[in-house]
Each structure stands twice: as C-alpha cells, then as structure tokens.
Write a protein that holds these residues in place. Structure first.
Motif, PDB file in Angstrom:
ATOM      1  N   ALA A  29       6.258   0.483  -9.954  1.00 28.29           N
ATOM      2  CA  ALA A  29       7.005   1.389  -9.079  1.00 28.29           C
ATOM      3  C   ALA A  29       6.099   2.515  -8.583  1.00 28.29           C
ATOM      4  N   PRO A  30       6.297   2.956  -7.350  1.00 29.97           N
ATOM      5  CA  PRO A  30       5.473   4.049  -6.816  1.00 29.97           C
ATOM      6  C   PRO A  30       5.532   5.311  -7.673  1.00 29.97           C
ATOM      7  N   LEU A  57      -4.288  10.098  -0.912  1.00 29.30           N
ATOM      8  CA  LEU A  57      -4.716   8.856  -1.550  1.00 29.30           C
ATOM      9  C   LEU A  57      -4.009   7.679  -0.885  1.00 29.30           C
ATOM     10  N   PHE A  58      -4.721   6.594  -0.736  1.00 25.51           N
ATOM     11  CA  PHE A  58      -4.155   5.354  -0.210  1.00 25.51           C
ATOM     12  C   PHE A  58      -4.395   4.296  -1.269  1.00 25.51           C
ATOM     13  N   ASN A  80       0.847  -1.194   0.000  1.00 21.08           N
ATOM     14  CA  ASN A  80       0.000   0.000   0.000  1.00 21.08           C
ATOM     15  C   ASN A  80       0.877   1.237   0.000  1.00 21.08           C
ATOM     16  N   TYR A  81       0.452   2.231  -0.728  1.00 18.27           N
ATOM     17  CA  TYR A  81       1.177   3.500  -0.792  1.00 18.27           C
ATOM     18  C   TYR A  81       0.263   4.624  -0.335  1.00 18.27           C
ATOM     19  N   TYR A  82       0.810   5.490   0.488  1.00 17.02           N
ATOM     20  CA  TYR A  82       0.092   6.671   0.941  1.00 17.02           C
ATOM     21  C   TYR A  82       0.656   7.840   0.155  1.00 17.02           C
ATOM     22  N   LEU A 126      -7.944   1.623  -4.933  1.00 22.48           N
ATOM     23  CA  LEU A 126      -8.011   2.909  -4.253  1.00 22.48           C
ATOM     24  C   LEU A 126      -8.899   2.763  -3.026  1.00 22.48           C
ATOM     25  N   THR A 127      -8.316   2.914  -1.857  1.00 15.80           N
ATOM     26  CA  THR A 127      -9.078   2.840  -0.615  1.00 15.80           C
ATOM     27  C   THR A 127      -9.278   4.265  -0.106  1.00 15.80           C
ATOM     28  N   PRO A 128      -9.585   4.476   1.140  1.00 15.08           N
ATOM     29  CA  PRO A 128      -9.987   5.809   1.586  1.00 15.08           C
ATOM     30  C   PRO A 128      -9.167   6.946   0.981  1.00 15.08           C
ATOM     31  N   GLN A 129      -9.869   7.909   0.476  1.00 13.82           N
ATOM     32  CA  GLN A 129      -9.217   9.071  -0.126  1.00 13.82           C
ATOM     33  C   GLN A 129      -9.864  10.319   0.439  1.00 13.82           C
TER      34      GLN A 129
END
Length: 101
Positions: free
Chosen positions: A77-78, A68-69, A19-21, A56-59
């Motif tokens: 790659a991020p 964005l999460f 997961n990326y924030y 895409l989870t909570p935004q």
C-alpha cells in the motif's frame, strides 16, 4: 497503451507498472535539506528502497521539501511505503544530526 512499451515487473501470474509520486516536507517547512543532510537523505532513501525492493527513479531534494518517484509491487500500500521511508529516514537522520530534534 501496450504493455510492451512500458517497463513492467512481474509477480506470480501478472505484470504491473505502478508508480507513486511522493512529496513530503519537514515540520513548519524549515529549510533544512541542504549540503551534508541532503546527501545523507539521498543515501538513506536509496538504501531503504533497495531493502524493501522498491524502485527509486528520479528524486529531487529541495531545501524545504522532497520529491520521490517510486515503483513498488501492487501488494504494498502507498501508505506503507511512505511510513517506511519517513520513519526509517527520520531515525537515521536524527542519529547523524542530533541538533535537528
């Protein structure tokens, strides 16, 4: 931590939960993400994530920045995720709101 307790996705012969924030803001941090533009941006992010198979989870969209999460496969790659989100959403927003340029 057990793999059974997390939401895992599978590719080839492995399981992952990456997961990326991501937080980004407009130039000079102007308060532009309001009302109709906020709705269009939310819709645009959902479409982009669906097309590229990101989850895409909570935004949250604040007037001067976006949170964005995102969950993506480990082969992406991020920096590529952010590049796609920002470039495609900017093009779509500038088409719909030309006075922002």
């Amino acid at each position: 931590m057990s793999l059974k307790n997390t939401k895992n996705k599978t590719i080839s012969h492995s399981k992952y939960n990456i997961n990326y924030y991501i937080v980004f803001c407009p130039k000079y941090r102007h308060n532009i993400f309001k009302d109709e533009l906020e709705y269009e941006l939310l819709k645009c992010f959902k479409v982009i994530c669906h097309c590229y198979d990101y989850e895409l989870t909570p935004q949250e969209i604040m007037p001067d920045h976006v949170h964005l999460f995102i969950s993506a496969p480990p082969i992406v790659a991020p920096v590529d995720i952010v590049r796609k989100l920002k470039s495609i959403s900017a093009n779509e927003i500038f088409k719909g709101f030309p006075k922002l340029k």
